[in-house]
Design a protein around this motif. Structure first.
Motif, PDB file in Angstrom:
ATOM      1  N   GLU A   2       1.043  -1.181   0.106  1.00 34.72           N
ATOM      2  CA  GLU A   2       0.066   0.054  -0.167  1.00 34.72           C
ATOM      3  C   GLU A   2       0.857   1.359  -0.024  1.00 34.72           C
ATOM      4  O   GLU A   2       0.427   2.203  -0.441  1.00 34.72           O
ATOM      5  CB  GLU A   2      -0.936   0.202   1.257  1.00 34.72           C
ATOM      6  CG  GLU A   2      -1.610   1.193   1.287  1.00 34.72           C
ATOM      7  CD  GLU A   2      -3.025   1.220   0.295  1.00 34.72           C
ATOM      8  OE1 GLU A   2      -3.396   2.447   0.095  1.00 34.72           O
ATOM      9  OE2 GLU A   2      -3.117   0.405  -0.524  1.00 34.72           O
ATOM     10  N   GLY A   3       1.944   1.052   0.792  1.00 34.09           N
ATOM     11  CA  GLY A   3       2.900   2.410   0.812  1.00 34.09           C
ATOM     12  C   GLY A   3       3.319   2.793  -0.597  1.00 34.09           C
ATOM     13  O   GLY A   3       3.467   3.741  -1.007  1.00 34.09           O
ATOM     14  N   ARG A   4       3.829   1.608  -1.190  1.00 32.44           N
ATOM     15  CA  ARG A   4       4.306   2.106  -2.673  1.00 32.44           C
ATOM     16  C   ARG A   4       3.421   2.483  -3.584  1.00 32.44           C
ATOM     17  O   ARG A   4       3.505   3.260  -4.433  1.00 32.44           O
ATOM     18  CB  ARG A   4       5.208   0.857  -3.248  1.00 32.44           C
ATOM     19  CG  ARG A   4       6.392   0.322  -2.388  1.00 32.44           C
ATOM     20  CD  ARG A   4       6.991  -0.651  -3.456  1.00 32.44           C
ATOM     21  NE  ARG A   4       8.504  -1.080  -2.461  1.00 32.44           N
ATOM     22  CZ  ARG A   4       9.287  -1.798  -3.094  1.00 32.44           C
ATOM     23  NH1 ARG A   4       9.041  -2.758  -3.727  1.00 32.44           N
ATOM     24  NH2 ARG A   4      10.599  -2.058  -2.324  1.00 32.44           N
ATOM     25  N   TYR A   5       2.098   2.025  -3.493  1.00 30.04           N
ATOM     26  CA  TYR A   5       0.929   2.635  -4.343  1.00 30.04           C
ATOM     27  C   TYR A   5       0.625   3.873  -4.032  1.00 30.04           C
ATOM     28  O   TYR A   5       0.793   4.644  -4.967  1.00 30.04           O
ATOM     29  CB  TYR A   5      -0.239   1.565  -3.807  1.00 30.04           C
ATOM     30  CG  TYR A   5      -1.503   1.970  -4.625  1.00 30.04           C
ATOM     31  CD1 TYR A   5      -1.463   2.072  -5.840  1.00 30.04           C
ATOM     32  CD2 TYR A   5      -2.556   2.775  -3.984  1.00 30.04           C
ATOM     33  CE1 TYR A   5      -2.671   2.270  -6.772  1.00 30.04           C
ATOM     34  CE2 TYR A   5      -3.719   3.038  -4.701  1.00 30.04           C
ATOM     35  CZ  TYR A   5      -3.735   3.034  -5.974  1.00 30.04           C
ATOM     36  OH  TYR A   5      -4.914   3.294  -6.633  1.00 30.04           O
ATOM     37  N   GLN A   6       0.669   4.176  -2.717  1.00 24.06           N
ATOM     38  CA  GLN A   6       0.305   5.573  -2.472  1.00 24.06           C
ATOM     39  C   GLN A   6       1.738   6.650  -2.994  1.00 24.06           C
ATOM     40  O   GLN A   6       1.267   7.766  -3.603  1.00 24.06           O
ATOM     41  CB  GLN A   6       0.474   5.862  -0.986  1.00 24.06           C
ATOM     42  CG  GLN A   6      -0.879   5.253  -0.202  1.00 24.06           C
ATOM     43  CD  GLN A   6      -2.251   5.985  -0.984  1.00 24.06           C
ATOM     44  OE1 GLN A   6      -2.289   6.944  -1.298  1.00 24.06           O
ATOM     45  NE2 GLN A   6      -3.309   4.907  -1.069  1.00 24.06           N
TER      46      GLN A   6
END
Length: 213
Positions: free
Chosen positions: A63-67
């Motif tokens: 999720e962090g890389r997506y954001q």
């Protein structure tokens, strides 16, 4: 002729008129009023940058890389709109529908946007202005924008209940476009009038066609 006339049902025939410039039968996706001559660019691709090249799979495993990817897209889109503003671009004409992030930053930096132009409208604008489509994601995104046309006006126009875009370009050729607004009580009458006028124009073209000796 299809791009140079617009039909409006529900109004008397006497309301028909000729307007200078082009009438694009769609509303602004973003409208930022501006006076005087406007520099305009024509694009045929989405301005929201892609995370990978065509045919290349991009995998996000958290999720962090997506954001982080979304933030990168937003920053790059903002940088592009800021670059348009620094080149005095006030109007963006697009043959494709743009993402919401593009519209958001266009409004933020004072760039009006008209989307979903047909291929015929794009070809007509290129013929009138002599410019080609602007490709922002080439070798250098921050190069000087030379593919800019000049619009003498660009404003909303209400035809019956339909909101349209009325725009005038500085023409680089002898052709000075005007748009015929055909009014009538019902669509059928307008279609008859349009067909008759188109036939008359074709006849005049044939009548005044140069004959090489």
């Amino acid at each position: 002729f299809a791009e140079l006339h617009a039909a409006v049902a529900g109004l008397p025939v006497a309301s028909s008129r000729v307007l200078p410039g082009l009438v694009l039968r769609r509303d602004f996706a973003a409208y930022c009023p501006a006076g005087g001559d406007l520099r305009a660019v024509l694009v045929t691709e989405p301005l929201r940058p892609a995370l990978s090249a065509p045919g290349v799979e991009f995998v996000v495993d958290s999720e962090g890389r997506y954001q982080a990817s979304l933030r990168w897209i937003a920053r790059r889109t903002e940088a592009l709109m800021k670059h348009l503003q620094s080149n005095s671009i006030k109007l963006l004409l697009s043959s494709v529908k743009q993402e919401e992030v593009v519209i958001y930053y266009a409004k933020l930096y004072g760039v009006s946007v008209v989307e979903c132009l047909s291929s015929e409208e794009v070809a007509l604008i290129c013929e009138i202005t002599g410019v080609s489509a602007y490709a922002p994601f080439g070798d250098n995104m921050y190069r000087e924008i030379t593919e800019a046309a000049v619009a003498t006006f660009c404003q909303p126009l209400l035809l019956g209940s339909k909101r349209c875009v009325h725009i005038g370009f500085t023409s680089v050729c002898a052709f000075q476009p005007h748009c015929l607004i055909l009014c009538g009580p019902v669509d059928g009458v307008n279609k008859q009038h349009a067909a008759a006028l188109q036939g008359a124009f074709i006849m005049l073209q044939q009548l005044y066609k140069r004959v090489d000796q």
